[in-house]
Design a protein around this motif. Sequence first.
Motif, PDB file in Angstrom:
ATOM      1  N   VAL A 236       1.253  -1.043   0.121  1.00 20.43           N
ATOM      2  CA  VAL A 236      -0.148   0.234  -0.362  1.00 20.43           C
ATOM      3  C   VAL A 236       0.936   0.838   0.026  1.00 20.43           C
ATOM      4  CG1 VAL A 236      -1.444   1.622   1.461  1.00 20.43           C
ATOM      5  CG2 VAL A 236      -1.701  -1.393   1.051  1.00 20.43           C
ATOM      6  N   ILE A 237       1.928   1.003   0.705  1.00 18.75           N
ATOM      7  CA  ILE A 237       3.009   2.157   0.712  1.00 18.75           C
ATOM      8  C   ILE A 237       3.257   2.680  -0.292  1.00 18.75           C
ATOM      9  CG2 ILE A 237       5.063   3.647   1.848  1.00 18.75           C
ATOM     10  CD1 ILE A 237       2.928   3.209   3.768  1.00 18.75           C
ATOM     11  N   GLY A 238       4.107   1.423  -1.309  1.00 20.53           N
ATOM     12  CA  GLY A 238       4.322   1.578  -2.670  1.00 20.53           C
ATOM     13  C   GLY A 238       3.738   1.826  -3.956  1.00 20.53           C
ATOM     14  N   GLU A 239       2.061   1.522  -3.483  1.00 20.63           N
ATOM     15  CA  GLU A 239       1.156   2.228  -4.376  1.00 20.63           C
ATOM     16  C   GLU A 239       0.803   3.988  -4.171  1.00 20.63           C
ATOM     17  OE1 GLU A 239      -1.596   2.456  -7.169  1.00 20.63           O
ATOM     18  OE2 GLU A 239      -0.669   0.456  -6.595  1.00 20.63           O
ATOM     19  N   ALA A 240       0.862   4.356  -2.485  1.00 16.65           N
ATOM     20  CA  ALA A 240       0.920   5.526  -2.772  1.00 16.65           C
ATOM     21  C   ALA A 240       1.581   6.261  -3.094  1.00 16.65           C
ATOM     22  CB  ALA A 240       0.645   5.833  -1.247  1.00 16.65           C
ATOM     23  N   LEU A 241       3.016   5.852  -3.060  1.00 17.52           N
ATOM     24  CA  LEU A 241       4.638   6.484  -3.738  1.00 17.52           C
ATOM     25  C   LEU A 241       4.341   6.571  -5.594  1.00 17.52           C
ATOM     26  CD1 LEU A 241       6.991   5.299  -1.605  1.00 17.52           C
ATOM     27  CD2 LEU A 241       6.087   7.150  -1.359  1.00 17.52           C
ATOM     28  N   LYS A 242       4.330   5.207  -5.629  1.00 13.89           N
ATOM     29  CA  LYS A 242       3.451   5.061  -7.259  1.00 13.89           C
ATOM     30  C   LYS A 242       2.650   6.283  -8.035  1.00 13.89           C
ATOM     31  CE  LYS A 242       1.899   1.959 -11.340  1.00 13.89           C
ATOM     32  NZ  LYS A 242       1.444   0.766 -10.812  1.00 13.89           N
ATOM     33  N   ALA A 243       1.664   6.406  -7.335  1.00  7.24           N
ATOM     34  CA  ALA A 243       0.316   7.912  -7.303  1.00  7.24           C
ATOM     35  C   ALA A 243       1.192   8.787  -7.441  1.00  7.24           C
ATOM     36  CB  ALA A 243      -0.468   7.297  -6.642  1.00  7.24           C
ATOM     37  N   TYR A 244       2.177   8.665  -5.938  1.00  7.07           N
ATOM     38  CA  TYR A 244       2.801  10.555  -6.198  1.00  7.07           C
ATOM     39  C   TYR A 244       2.950  10.606  -7.277  1.00  7.07           C
ATOM     40  CZ  TYR A 244       3.713  14.666  -3.769  1.00  7.07           C
ATOM     41  OH  TYR A 244       3.550  15.813  -3.360  1.00  7.07           O
ATOM     42  N   SER A 245       4.012  10.086  -8.316  1.00  3.66           N
ATOM     43  CA  SER A 245       5.010  10.366  -8.791  1.00  3.66           C
ATOM     44  C   SER A 245       4.423  11.221  -9.884  1.00  3.66           C
ATOM     45  CB  SER A 245       6.032   9.272  -8.941  1.00  3.66           C
ATOM     46  OG  SER A 245       6.537   8.984  -7.403  1.00  3.66           O
ATOM     47  N   TYR A 246       3.448  10.190 -10.609  1.00  2.00           N
ATOM     48  CA  TYR A 246       2.745   9.763 -11.708  1.00  2.00           C
ATOM     49  C   TYR A 246       2.118  10.988 -11.365  1.00  2.00           C
ATOM     50  CZ  TYR A 246       3.873   5.605 -13.999  1.00  2.00           C
ATOM     51  OH  TYR A 246       3.943   4.332 -14.596  1.00  2.00           O
ATOM     52  N   ILE A 247       1.034  11.166 -10.374  1.00  2.47           N
ATOM     53  CA  ILE A 247       0.560  12.984 -10.807  1.00  2.47           C
ATOM     54  C   ILE A 247       0.764  14.352 -10.790  1.00  2.47           C
ATOM     55  CG2 ILE A 247      -1.104  13.766  -9.027  1.00  2.47           C
ATOM     56  CD1 ILE A 247      -2.256  11.380  -8.969  1.00  2.47           C
ATOM     57  N   ARG A 248       2.441  14.013  -9.666  1.00  2.00           N
ATOM     58  CA  ARG A 248       3.268  15.473  -9.512  1.00  2.00           C
ATOM     59  C   ARG A 248       4.639  14.978  -9.936  1.00  2.00           C
ATOM     60  NH1 ARG A 248       0.435  18.828  -6.034  1.00  2.00           N
ATOM     61  NH2 ARG A 248       2.286  19.356  -5.883  1.00  2.00           N
ATOM     62  N   LEU A 249       4.855  14.461 -11.359  1.00  2.00           N
ATOM     63  CA  LEU A 249       5.984  14.936 -12.077  1.00  2.00           C
ATOM     64  C   LEU A 249       5.749  14.693 -13.449  1.00  2.00           C
ATOM     65  CD1 LEU A 249       8.550  12.078 -10.038  1.00  2.00           C
ATOM     66  CD2 LEU A 249       8.430  14.222 -10.386  1.00  2.00           C
ATOM     67  N   PRO A 250       5.270  15.766 -14.063  1.00  2.00           N
ATOM     68  CA  PRO A 250       5.118  15.342 -15.396  1.00  2.00           C
ATOM     69  C   PRO A 250       6.266  14.531 -16.667  1.00  2.00           C
ATOM     70  CG  PRO A 250       6.226  18.049 -15.013  1.00  2.00           C
ATOM     71  CD  PRO A 250       6.168  16.887 -13.814  1.00  2.00           C
ATOM     72  N   GLY A 251       6.152  13.459 -16.943  1.00  2.00           N
ATOM     73  CA  GLY A 251       5.862  12.816 -18.373  1.00  2.00           C
ATOM     74  C   GLY A 251       7.123  12.131 -17.354  1.00  2.00           C
ATOM     75  N   PHE A 252       7.147  12.216 -16.308  1.00  2.00           N
ATOM     76  CA  PHE A 252       7.701  10.777 -15.502  1.00  2.00           C
ATOM     77  C   PHE A 252       7.054   8.968 -15.719  1.00  2.00           C
ATOM     78  CE2 PHE A 252       7.268   6.657 -11.872  1.00  2.00           C
ATOM     79  CZ  PHE A 252       8.740   7.396 -11.668  1.00  2.00           C
TER      80      PHE A 252
END
Length: 383
Positions: A236-252
């Motif tokens: 679940v922690i990993g899923e949270a970090l993945k979601a944040y990366s895709y939303i907050r880092l343009p082009g990630f």
Amino acid sequence: MKFMKLRSKPDTFRSDGKNVRFVASELATDIIIIVGDVMFYLHKFPLLSRSVSLLKLIADGNEETGDEIQISDIPRGPASFEICVKFCYGIAITLNAYNVIAARCAAEYLGMHETIEKGNLIYKIDVFLNSTIFHSWKDSIIVLQTAKSVLPLPEESMLVGLCIDAIAAKACFDVSKVDWSYTYNQRRLPDESSNSIGSRPVSKDWWVEDLCKLEIDLYKCIMMKIKTKGILSHEVIGEALKAYSYIRLPGFSKGVIYSRDVVKYRSTVDTIILLLPAERGSVSCSFLLKLLKAAIIIDSGEMATELLVHQIGRHLKEASVNDLLIRTAEGEDEMYDVDVVQKIVQEFLMQDQNSEFELEENEIPEIKRPGILTDPSKMMVAK
């Protein structure tokens, strides 16, 4: 959104141009308070009866300034000061998640404590925060969105800290005891398979997307709290970090960073790397390789790269050829970074050696433990 209404008099504040505020009254104003670039024409009595700081400022006034006081460092400036002044005049004000922290810090600055008057503004705001705001998921998120990224004021830092604690506690709440989603407020729904009323189960990662609205420093504080509690699984922690990366880092999602603001996105990438769970399978190999590509583009540094190389090496059998096409940093002669791929493969092969080392440490020679790398996994990496 939750709110609290205080006082009851109609609003008699008026504007004269952009930078002048005054109270419509038959009584002539007897003090001018300048906050930032706004001049407030006010009356001494309602202010002095509720604000220790204004009482002292007026008492310490000299002949040069007369009845004019300059306040340059009140938290959140003229807007928060006006809320406090309206309270002093008995004018109706509405506190909500968008203005409550600003109002609380301004009230603290002005010394609006119980010692000068019972039921003063600080007391009222604290009741609202503890009874309502900190119990509401959505309002707690809004409060953090309104908070400054850098919190120089101890008072604001304390309130934000309490808000962070409340959010982390809710994220770790046992979802089996809940029959609705904090995010979407989904109440009990009819079960289509029967005539009885069923409940839609709440996903363990219901909170993930809401936290993506927060800036990285506040997000980091909440995730550290959540990890410290040790209640949520590493997946679940990993899923949270993945979601944040895709939303907050343009082009990630494409393994690049579309922004010239390198410092801002370096902080985000470095924080995501720091928060990665150590457990195998917390995040996919593809995600780790995207993080590595981003770290190289924004020059996160050797430590971040080494950490990712170690993590990727443990998951290398999941990687695809496209995942391993890692571009070199800008200015390099080569298009792709072969060296970093070699390091990843070395990490992958080290797993067997580490397994043998652990066997020697355990000192149980009669039990032969095979290497943890299977032939199929080696074949996949070789291909």
